[in-house]
Design a protein around this motif. Structure first.
Motif: not given
Length: 105
Positions: A97, A100-105
């Motif tokens: 999580d 993935v959160g770092e990729v979409f931020d």
């Protein structure tokens, strides 16, 4: 002393020595205990040594290892088990999580 007295004394000395030699000698108890311990260790370590030699022959010889374990790689049950273990290890070590959160931020 006469020669006869010398011979009698010599015979008496030899008879005493003979009696001493006839008496049963007692072996040291410590030697028997140490021998028993060494024998027990040898009996216990022989199977371990045999197993270690077998394992060394099976695992160190890469051609023999591959020949033994190669058929397992083709087995679907083994493939499913390995993939499940790898997936579980990855999920335990990585916080997906957060990644993935770092990729979409």
């Amino acid at each position: 002393m006469s020669e006869l007295d010398d011979l009698r004394a010599r015979v008496l000395l030899l008879e005493q020595e003979n009696q001493t030699l006839k008496a049963p000698r007692r072996r040291p108890m410590a030697r028997s205990i140490v021998a028993a311990i060494v024998l027990a260790l040898a009996v216990l370590m022989a199977p371990i040594a045999a197993m270690g030699t077998w394992a060394r022959l099976q695992l160190v010889d890469s051609d023999r290892f591959v020949a033994t374990f190669a058929p397992l790689a083709d087995d679907p049950d083994v493939q499913d088990f390995v993939s499940a273990q790898v997936s579980t290890a990855i999920h335990e070590q990585i916080d997906l999580d957060a990644v993935v959160g770092e990729v979409f931020d």
